[in-house]
Scaffold this motif. Structure first.
Motif, PDB file in Angstrom:
ATOM      1  N   VAL A  53      13.234   6.403   4.993  1.00 12.45           N
ATOM      2  CA  VAL A  53      12.007   6.157   4.225  1.00 12.45           C
ATOM      3  C   VAL A  53      12.237   6.421   2.745  1.00 12.45           C
ATOM      4  N   GLY A  54      12.869   7.562   2.442  1.00 14.39           N
ATOM      5  CA  GLY A  54      13.064   7.955   1.053  1.00 14.39           C
ATOM      6  C   GLY A  54      13.851   6.951   0.236  1.00 14.39           C
ATOM      7  N   PHE A  55      14.841   6.319   0.844  1.00 19.80           N
ATOM      8  CA  PHE A  55      15.651   5.348   0.103  1.00 19.80           C
ATOM      9  C   PHE A  55      14.785   4.212  -0.425  1.00 19.80           C
ATOM     10  N   TRP A  56      13.937   3.655   0.455  1.00 20.86           N
ATOM     11  CA  TRP A  56      13.126   2.508   0.039  1.00 20.86           C
ATOM     12  C   TRP A  56      12.055   2.908  -0.961  1.00 20.86           C
ATOM     13  N   LEU A  57      11.473   4.079  -0.812  1.00 17.60           N
ATOM     14  CA  LEU A  57      10.481   4.534  -1.787  1.00 17.60           C
ATOM     15  C   LEU A  57      11.127   4.749  -3.150  1.00 17.60           C
ATOM     16  N   ASN A  58      12.309   5.337  -3.139  1.00 19.86           N
ATOM     17  CA  ASN A  58      13.016   5.551  -4.395  1.00 19.86           C
ATOM     18  C   ASN A  58      13.378   4.226  -5.058  1.00 19.86           C
ATOM     19  N   THR A  59      13.791   3.260  -4.245  1.00 17.64           N
ATOM     20  CA  THR A  59      14.145   1.949  -4.778  1.00 17.64           C
ATOM     21  C   THR A  59      12.924   1.267  -5.406  1.00 17.64           C
ATOM     22  N   ALA A  60      11.786   1.318  -4.697  1.00 20.38           N
ATOM     23  CA  ALA A  60      10.566   0.723  -5.244  1.00 20.38           C
ATOM     24  C   ALA A  60      10.163   1.399  -6.542  1.00 20.38           C
ATOM     25  N   PHE A  61      10.273   2.705  -6.578  1.00 17.80           N
ATOM     26  CA  PHE A  61       9.900   3.445  -7.783  1.00 17.80           C
ATOM     27  C   PHE A  61      10.794   3.059  -8.958  1.00 17.80           C
ATOM     28  N   ARG A  62      12.089   2.940  -8.709  1.00 14.65           N
ATOM     29  CA  ARG A  62      13.015   2.594  -9.791  1.00 14.65           C
ATOM     30  C   ARG A  62      12.732   1.191 -10.331  1.00 14.65           C
ATOM     31  N   GLN A  63      12.413   0.268  -9.440  1.00 11.35           N
ATOM     32  CA  GLN A  63      12.114  -1.094  -9.893  1.00 11.35           C
ATOM     33  C   GLN A  63      10.863  -1.107 -10.786  1.00 11.35           C
ATOM     34  N   ASP A  83      11.752  -9.003 -22.961  1.00 15.03           N
ATOM     35  CA  ASP A  83      11.473 -10.227 -22.209  1.00 15.03           C
ATOM     36  C   ASP A  83      11.157  -9.863 -20.754  1.00 15.03           C
ATOM     37  N   LEU A  84       9.996 -10.300 -20.268  1.00 15.54           N
ATOM     38  CA  LEU A  84       9.558  -9.972 -18.921  1.00 15.54           C
ATOM     39  C   LEU A  84       9.808 -11.098 -17.932  1.00 15.54           C
ATOM     40  N   SER A  85      10.762 -11.961 -18.257  1.00 24.06           N
ATOM     41  CA  SER A  85      11.045 -13.094 -17.358  1.00 24.06           C
ATOM     42  C   SER A  85      11.548 -12.624 -16.004  1.00 24.06           C
ATOM     43  N   GLY A  86      12.176 -11.440 -15.993  1.00 24.54           N
ATOM     44  CA  GLY A  86      12.676 -10.916 -14.721  1.00 24.54           C
ATOM     45  C   GLY A  86      11.681 -10.014 -14.013  1.00 24.54           C
ATOM     46  N   ALA A  87      10.447  -9.950 -14.552  1.00 30.03           N
ATOM     47  CA  ALA A  87       9.458  -9.047 -13.980  1.00 30.03           C
ATOM     48  C   ALA A  87       9.101  -9.428 -12.552  1.00 30.03           C
ATOM     49  N   THR A  88       8.973 -10.716 -12.311  1.00 31.03           N
ATOM     50  CA  THR A  88       8.599 -11.161 -10.958  1.00 31.03           C
ATOM     51  C   THR A  88       9.623 -10.719  -9.927  1.00 31.03           C
ATOM     52  N   ALA A 141      10.360  -4.485  -5.445  1.00 33.92           N
ATOM     53  CA  ALA A 141       9.576  -3.274  -5.199  1.00 33.92           C
ATOM     54  C   ALA A 141       8.670  -3.461  -3.994  1.00 33.92           C
ATOM     55  N   ARG A 142       8.043  -4.633  -3.881  1.00 37.53           N
ATOM     56  CA  ARG A 142       7.172  -4.908  -2.744  1.00 37.53           C
ATOM     57  C   ARG A 142       7.970  -4.898  -1.434  1.00 37.53           C
ATOM     58  N   PHE A 143       9.152  -5.492  -1.465  1.00 34.58           N
ATOM     59  CA  PHE A 143      10.010  -5.505  -0.282  1.00 34.58           C
ATOM     60  C   PHE A 143      10.377  -4.076   0.119  1.00 34.58           C
ATOM     61  N   ALA A 144      10.716  -3.228  -0.875  1.00 42.28           N
ATOM     62  CA  ALA A 144      11.102  -1.847  -0.589  1.00 42.28           C
ATOM     63  C   ALA A 144       9.934  -1.058  -0.002  1.00 42.28           C
ATOM     64  N   VAL A 145       8.722  -1.280  -0.520  1.00 43.33           N
ATOM     65  CA  VAL A 145       7.552  -0.573   0.005  1.00 43.33           C
ATOM     66  C   VAL A 145       7.283  -0.999   1.446  1.00 43.33           C
ATOM     67  N   ARG A 146       7.419  -2.287   1.732  1.00 42.03           N
ATOM     68  CA  ARG A 146       7.217  -2.753   3.115  1.00 42.03           C
ATOM     69  C   ARG A 146       8.220  -2.093   4.063  1.00 42.03           C
ATOM     70  N   GLU A 147       9.482  -2.026   3.605  1.00 41.69           N
ATOM     71  CA  GLU A 147      10.502  -1.387   4.441  1.00 41.69           C
ATOM     72  C   GLU A 147      10.193   0.089   4.647  1.00 41.69           C
ATOM     73  N   ALA A 148       9.702   0.756   3.594  1.00 43.78           N
ATOM     74  CA  ALA A 148       9.354   2.177   3.715  1.00 43.78           C
ATOM     75  C   ALA A 148       8.217   2.369   4.713  1.00 43.78           C
ATOM     76  N   MET A 149       7.209   1.500   4.656  1.00 45.39           N
ATOM     77  CA  MET A 149       6.078   1.602   5.590  1.00 45.39           C
ATOM     78  C   MET A 149       6.531   1.358   7.023  1.00 45.39           C
ATOM     79  N   ARG A 150       7.378   0.371   7.210  1.00 46.00           N
ATOM     80  CA  ARG A 150       7.885   0.082   8.546  1.00 46.00           C
ATOM     81  C   ARG A 150       8.714   1.256   9.077  1.00 46.00           C
TER      82      ARG A 150
END
Length: 337
Positions: free
Chosen positions: A145-155, A168-173, A179-188
């Motif tokens: 769980v911690g790995f994915w939460l940390n990854t989402a936080f860093r992103q 430039d925020l072109s890479g924001a998406t 981050a969304r993918f990491a949060v989903r993995e953490a929840m799962r």
């Protein structure tokens, strides 16, 4: 001597754990001799004199059922001998009754002590099992769980930094999606862990799993290179699962704490062993500072390595990067030649 031989034959006939434990046999034989001494002293004194049972040391913790079987046999042996040698008339009835009473009290006191001792032994085992399970859950939450939460936080943190600097925020998406993918993995992962189920099927393709995990890391923090040699089929899925978690945590530690430009991961699988090397060119660390650290990441990595009968070595020099080495034996695939 014949009495002791009879007790030894009784132990042999039991053919149980106590009979096979030399220390336990010695204890029971010594206690049986003390009981006979109690009977002799009681007959001399004309009243019951039962000594306290000696404290058991060494050997296995006796199951009360095994002890009960021995003492039941012992009681029969002594009682038969008393009946054989005693002329139970009016004059000898009182000494005979006293001897049987002392025999009964001596045996029951030892059974009581054994029950108390065994109960304490079982409580200790329950406590150890609880601690083991607590540590297991800690490892699962930290690594899975911690790995994915940390990854989402860093992103999200890097996104905020870029926005504050007016970059430039072109890479924001892409960052938000990662981050969304990491949060989903953490929840799962959290759902699976809290329901007591395995987080997922054990890793069957180590290379694929590691590449997926590395891809979730912020792209501009470090370049991670992975090199796997050998046939993954030589390592059981359970071993690959634990190795995956150890390597992923080692890389995460390097990226987050060492701020390296490059992290190189080498996995070498042979029929009889698996070795992993994780090297980075980051800030490194001071060995004394590492020893005083409060983080659980390194301790969790070591626990996972020990669970595989392996070893984990971490070395580094401040300003010169870090080297992590994992060794895991694969005895079931060892070639005797």
């Amino acid at each position: 001597m014949r009495f002791r031989a009879a007790c030894e034959r009784a132990l042999d006939a039991m053919d149980g754990p106590i009979a096979a434990d030399a220390a336990a046999r010695r204890r029971l034989l010594a206690e049986s001799e003390l009981i006979v001494c109690d009977m002799v002293e009681s007959l001399r004194a004309g009243r019951p004199r039962v000594a306290e049972p000696s404290l058991a040391t060494g050997g296995r913790q006796a199951d009360p059922r095994d002890s009960l079987l021995f003492w039941e046999t012992f009681f029969s042996i002594v009682l038969r001998r008393l009946i054989t040698y005693a002329d139970i008339g009016d004059r000898s009835r009182e000494p005979f009754t006293l001897a049987v009473l002392v025999l009964y009290e001596s045996i029951t006191s030892r059974l009581s002590e054994g029950l108390v001792s065994y109960s304490g032994h079982l409580l200790d085992k329950v406590h150890e099992a609880q601690l083991d399970e607590r540590n297991r859950i800690t490892r699962e939450l930290h690594d899975r769980v911690g790995f994915w939460l940390n990854t989402a936080f860093r992103q999200m943190e890097l996104f905020e930094v870029a926005r504050e600097r007016g970059a430039d925020l072109s890479g924001a998406t892409e960052r938000v999606e990662k981050a969304r993918f990491a949060v989903r993995e953490a929840m799962r992962s959290l759902r699976a862990t809290t329901t007591g189920l395995r987080l997922q099927e054990p890793v069957r393709h180590l290379e694929r799993a590691l590449l997926t995990a590395f891809a979730a890391l912020p792209a501009n923090e470090a370049m991670v290179r992975l090199n796997i040699n050998g046939d993954e089929d030589w390592a059981p899925d359970g071993v690959k699962d634990e190795v995956f978690l150890i390597v992923r945590e080692a890389v995460r530690n390097a990226v987050v704490h060492g701020r390296p430009r490059l992290v190189v991961v080498g996995v070498h699988i042979a029929p009889y062993e698996l070795r992993v090397y994780v090297d980075d060119d980051g800030a490194g660390f001071d060995v004394k500072t590492l020893a005083k650290g409060k983080g659980i990441g390194l301790s969790v990595m070591r626990e996972r390595a020990e669970a595989l009968n392996g070893t984990l070595t971490v070395a580094g020099t401040q300003g010169r990067g870090t080297h992590v080495e994992l060794y895991v034996p694969l005895p079931e695939h060892a070639d005797p030649q």
